[in-house]
Motif scaffolding. Structure first.
Motif, PDB file in Angstrom:
ATOM      1  N   ALA A  23      -3.950  -4.820  -3.931  1.00 53.90           N
ATOM      2  CA  ALA A  23      -2.768  -5.244  -4.687  1.00 53.90           C
ATOM      3  C   ALA A  23      -2.649  -4.484  -6.003  1.00 53.90           C
ATOM      4  N   ILE A  24      -3.761  -4.231  -6.667  1.00 56.51           N
ATOM      5  CA  ILE A  24      -3.726  -3.509  -7.935  1.00 56.51           C
ATOM      6  C   ILE A  24      -3.377  -2.042  -7.708  1.00 56.51           C
ATOM      7  N   ALA A  25      -3.913  -1.430  -6.668  1.00 58.80           N
ATOM      8  CA  ALA A  25      -3.666  -0.013  -6.409  1.00 58.80           C
ATOM      9  C   ALA A  25      -2.228   0.256  -6.003  1.00 58.80           C
ATOM     10  N   LYS A  26      -1.582  -0.685  -5.355  1.00 57.04           N
ATOM     11  CA  LYS A  26      -0.233  -0.490  -4.855  1.00 57.04           C
ATOM     12  C   LYS A  26       0.833  -1.117  -5.751  1.00 57.04           C
ATOM     13  N   GLN A  27       0.522  -1.320  -7.030  1.00 57.35           N
ATOM     14  CA  GLN A  27       1.421  -2.048  -7.904  1.00 57.35           C
ATOM     15  C   GLN A  27       2.772  -1.366  -8.094  1.00 57.35           C
ATOM     16  N   GLU A  28       2.818  -0.078  -8.276  1.00 59.66           N
ATOM     17  CA  GLU A  28       4.053   0.609  -8.639  1.00 59.66           C
ATOM     18  C   GLU A  28       4.795   1.218  -7.450  1.00 59.66           C
ATOM     19  N   LYS A  29       4.252   1.160  -6.265  1.00 57.01           N
ATOM     20  CA  LYS A  29       4.844   1.844  -5.124  1.00 57.01           C
ATOM     21  C   LYS A  29       5.559   0.856  -4.215  1.00 57.01           C
ATOM     22  N   PRO A  30       6.747   1.220  -3.730  1.00 57.26           N
ATOM     23  CA  PRO A  30       7.403   0.340  -2.752  1.00 57.26           C
ATOM     24  C   PRO A  30       6.608   0.339  -1.449  1.00 57.26           C
ATOM     25  N   GLU A  31       6.543  -0.784  -0.842  1.00 56.04           N
ATOM     26  CA  GLU A  31       5.707  -0.944   0.346  1.00 56.04           C
ATOM     27  C   GLU A  31       6.469  -0.605   1.618  1.00 56.04           C
ATOM     28  N   ARG A  90       6.876  -7.231  -1.744  1.00 58.76           N
ATOM     29  CA  ARG A  90       7.228  -5.949  -2.384  1.00 58.76           C
ATOM     30  C   ARG A  90       8.294  -5.212  -1.579  1.00 58.76           C
ATOM     31  N   HIS A  91       8.184  -5.261  -0.273  1.00 57.80           N
ATOM     32  CA  HIS A  91       9.152  -4.579   0.575  1.00 57.80           C
ATOM     33  C   HIS A  91      10.537  -5.214   0.431  1.00 57.80           C
ATOM     34  N   LEU A  92      10.595  -6.525   0.390  1.00 57.64           N
ATOM     35  CA  LEU A  92      11.865  -7.225   0.208  1.00 57.64           C
ATOM     36  C   LEU A  92      12.475  -6.896  -1.149  1.00 57.64           C
ATOM     37  N   GLN A  93      11.631  -6.669  -2.129  1.00 57.24           N
ATOM     38  CA  GLN A  93      12.109  -6.323  -3.464  1.00 57.24           C
ATOM     39  C   GLN A  93      12.787  -4.949  -3.466  1.00 57.24           C
ATOM     40  N   TYR A  94      12.240  -3.980  -2.752  1.00 55.04           N
ATOM     41  CA  TYR A  94      12.780  -2.623  -2.755  1.00 55.04           C
ATOM     42  C   TYR A  94      13.815  -2.377  -1.662  1.00 55.04           C
ATOM     43  N   TYR A  95      13.664  -3.014  -0.514  1.00 53.14           N
ATOM     44  CA  TYR A  95      14.554  -2.791   0.625  1.00 53.14           C
ATOM     45  C   TYR A  95      15.022  -4.130   1.197  1.00 53.14           C
ATOM     46  N   PRO A  96      15.912  -4.822   0.522  1.00 50.14           N
ATOM     47  CA  PRO A  96      16.345  -6.137   1.027  1.00 50.14           C
ATOM     48  C   PRO A  96      17.174  -6.006   2.313  1.00 50.14           C
TER      49      PRO A  96
END
Length: 180
Positions: A23-31, A90-96
């Motif tokens: 979770a920490i490593a993938k903080q800034e990247k869209p999933e 995270r995915h829903l946040q970037y690609y709803p």
């Protein structure tokens, strides 16, 4: 079997730290929504149940099943549950989309089923774990199929976005005055 769980908190700590580090490593990247881990875990669990069913009548029936459930299936399903909830959020946040919403709901269902599996382990209910494995399998198949459909949709969106952006290296000479 309950005492085995208390003798090995190391595995739970390691797997929980793995989920936190992910979770920490993938903080800034869209999933990207790839959910193959739950599907593979469920397939291996079906294989273990078929190979070493705890309800057979020989002396050490179910020993591999117990070891697998305590040391691999329950901790890994809990970690995969946390990771899939994180990835779907995270995915829903970037690609709803509707697929993203289904993935988020299904990830929560998988996490709830993982917690119920842990409770069944603590209650020493082998039949409960064996009954829940097909439900986890169905849910993980749904998660995998919708994840693949969503991945293709996201790839198409990214490809369209790249085609829409003009190439910064090309300079047009439409407005230049010809000196000759």
């Amino acid at each position: 079997m309950f005492s085995i769980l208390f003798d090995s908190p190391f595995l739970f700590v390691v797997l929980a730290l793995g989920a936190i580090m992910f979770a920490i490593a993938k903080q800034e990247k869209p999933e990207q929504s790839r959910y193959l881990n739950f599907l593979l875990l469920t397939l291996v669990t079906f294989g273990v149940i078929l190979f070493d069913n705890p309800f057979k009548s020989y002396l050490y029936a179910g020993l591999l099943f117990y070891v697998y459930v305590v040391y691999i299936f329950i901790p890994a399903s809990l970690v995969f549950g946390f990771i899939s909830i994180y990835k779907s959020k995270r995915h829903l946040q970037y690609y709803p989309s509707n697929y993203s919403k289904i993935l988020k709901i299904n990830a929560r269902i998988l996490m709830i089923l993982s917690i119920v599996n842990l409770l069944m382990l603590l209650m020493q209910s082998e039949i409960g774990i064996i009954i829940l494995v097909p439900i986890v399998g169905i849910s993980s198949i749904i998660q995998f199929i919708y994840g693949e459909l969503e991945s293709k949709r996201v790839q198409n969106l990214q490809q369209q976005k790249q085609e829409d952006v003009p190439n910064p290296g090309s300079i047009s000479n439409d407005g230049d005055i010809d000196e000759n």
